[in-house]
Design a protein around this motif. Structure first.
Motif, PDB file in Angstrom:
ATOM      1  N   PHE A  95       0.840  -1.204   0.000  1.00 50.98           N
ATOM      2  CA  PHE A  95       0.000   0.000   0.000  1.00 50.98           C
ATOM      3  C   PHE A  95       0.874   1.254   0.000  1.00 50.98           C
ATOM      4  O   PHE A  95       0.607   2.220  -0.715  1.00 50.98           O
ATOM      5  N   ASN A 148       3.768   1.686  -1.230  1.00 53.77           N
ATOM      6  CA  ASN A 148       4.336   1.917  -2.561  1.00 53.77           C
ATOM      7  C   ASN A 148       3.305   2.473  -3.533  1.00 53.77           C
ATOM      8  O   ASN A 148       3.647   3.252  -4.427  1.00 53.77           O
ATOM      9  N   LYS A 149       2.044   2.108  -3.351  1.00 53.07           N
ATOM     10  CA  LYS A 149       0.975   2.708  -4.175  1.00 53.07           C
ATOM     11  C   LYS A 149       0.813   4.193  -3.835  1.00 53.07           C
ATOM     12  O   LYS A 149       0.604   5.033  -4.712  1.00 53.07           O
ATOM     13  N   GLU A 176       3.622   5.927  -5.458  1.00 52.52           N
ATOM     14  CA  GLU A 176       3.401   6.019  -6.917  1.00 52.52           C
ATOM     15  C   GLU A 176       2.544   7.222  -7.267  1.00 52.52           C
ATOM     16  O   GLU A 176       2.816   7.947  -8.220  1.00 52.52           O
ATOM     17  N   GLU A 182      -0.300  -8.686  -3.441  1.00 53.13           N
ATOM     18  CA  GLU A 182      -0.688  -8.317  -4.818  1.00 53.13           C
ATOM     19  C   GLU A 182      -2.168  -8.589  -5.098  1.00 53.13           C
ATOM     20  O   GLU A 182      -2.744  -7.987  -6.007  1.00 53.13           O
ATOM     21  N   LEU A 212      -6.823   0.617  -3.534  1.00 53.50           N
ATOM     22  CA  LEU A 212      -5.573   0.969  -4.238  1.00 53.50           C
ATOM     23  C   LEU A 212      -5.718   2.310  -4.968  1.00 53.50           C
ATOM     24  O   LEU A 212      -4.773   3.100  -5.015  1.00 53.50           O
ATOM     25  N   LYS A 213      -6.932   2.563  -5.491  1.00 54.33           N
ATOM     26  CA  LYS A 213      -7.175   3.889  -6.090  1.00 54.33           C
ATOM     27  C   LYS A 213      -7.047   4.962  -5.019  1.00 54.33           C
ATOM     28  O   LYS A 213      -6.473   6.036  -5.237  1.00 54.33           O
ATOM     29  N   THR A 223      -3.298   5.808  -4.353  1.00 55.23           N
ATOM     30  CA  THR A 223      -2.581   6.667  -5.312  1.00 55.23           C
ATOM     31  C   THR A 223      -3.132   8.104  -5.279  1.00 55.23           C
ATOM     32  O   THR A 223      -2.361   9.065  -5.337  1.00 55.23           O
TER      33      THR A 223
END
Ligand SMILES: Cc1cc2nc3c(=O)[nH]c(=O)nc-3n(C[C@H](O)[C@H](O)[C@H](O)COP(=O)(O)O)c2cc1C
Length: 186
Positions: free
Chosen positions: A18, A20-21, A24, A160, A168-169, A172
């Motif tokens: 999470f 790393n997302k 990103e 994953e 996940l949206k 980011t």
């Protein structure tokens, strides 16, 4: 360019995924430099963290609060607190739990208090739960309806495949929002 750090603990990889997302999303704005650090790495260079204009903290929810290693990082930051070295910088937080609730609000409250102790500005989530706009629950941004920070629920499977697309949206977008704020308001 302003600099931000995403600082996290992860026992089993879900919070790392999470984190790393989130990173990103921040990187994609091209408005800040982003470093991703584990709490162990961050603690080892505590004296240099004041070089960042903002920090996003992430912890799994363990026993209804931040994890032990994350708390160790919090306590180690007491040396910075003595000098108010992070005063006026931006902070935000996220947490990953196993259960839909899992008492993870407590984790975000702990992170908020940490920011307040350091005299930092706290960026809340600032995203409406998209299910109200008719988006399917799994796909919805902020499907868990948080305000203080970003929340996610991970299944007991590999990182994953453990997250709903909506979480996940959220990650980011959260990273991007933090980058915009730090770039324009610090
Ligand atoms: C010691 C421990 C305590 C936990 N306590 C909670 C909890 O209070 N609430 C919850 O929903 N999940 C709890 N969980 C599940 C984790 O929050 C979940 O598995 C999360 O994805 C772990 O993140 P990580 O892989 O980054 O460590 C706990 C897990 C562990 C290992």
């Amino acid at each position: 360019m302003k600099k931000i750090a995403v600082i996290y603990h992860s026992g089993y990889g879900h919070t790392a995924f999470f984190a790393n997302k989130v990173a990103e999303g921040a990187v994609a704005t091209k408005k800040v430099e982003v470093e991703v650090l584990t709490v162990e790495q961050a603690t080892a260079r505590m004296d240099t963290l004041s070089q960042f204009d903002g920090m996003i903290w992430g912890s799994p929810t363990y026993m209804g609060n931040v994890s032990g290693p994350f708390k160790t990082f919090m306590d180690a930051s007491g040396s910075v607190w003595m000098k108010q070295g992070w005063s006026g910088k931006w902070a935000a937080g996220f947490t990953v739990s196993g259960s839909p609730s899992g008492d993870k609000q407590s984790t975000l409250i702990s992170l908020t208090v940490l920011a307040a102790q350091h005299g930092m500005f706290w960026m809340p989530l600032m995203m409406t739960n998209e299910t109200y706009a008719g988006v399917k629950p799994d796909d919805a941004v902020n499907r868990l309806g948080s305000s203080l920070g970003a929340m996610a629920q991970a299944g007991q499977v590999a990182p994953e495949v453990a997250f709903a697309p909506g979480d996940l949206k959220t990650a980011t977008l959260f990273g991007a929002k933090f980058a915009e704020i730090v770039a324009t308001k610090s």
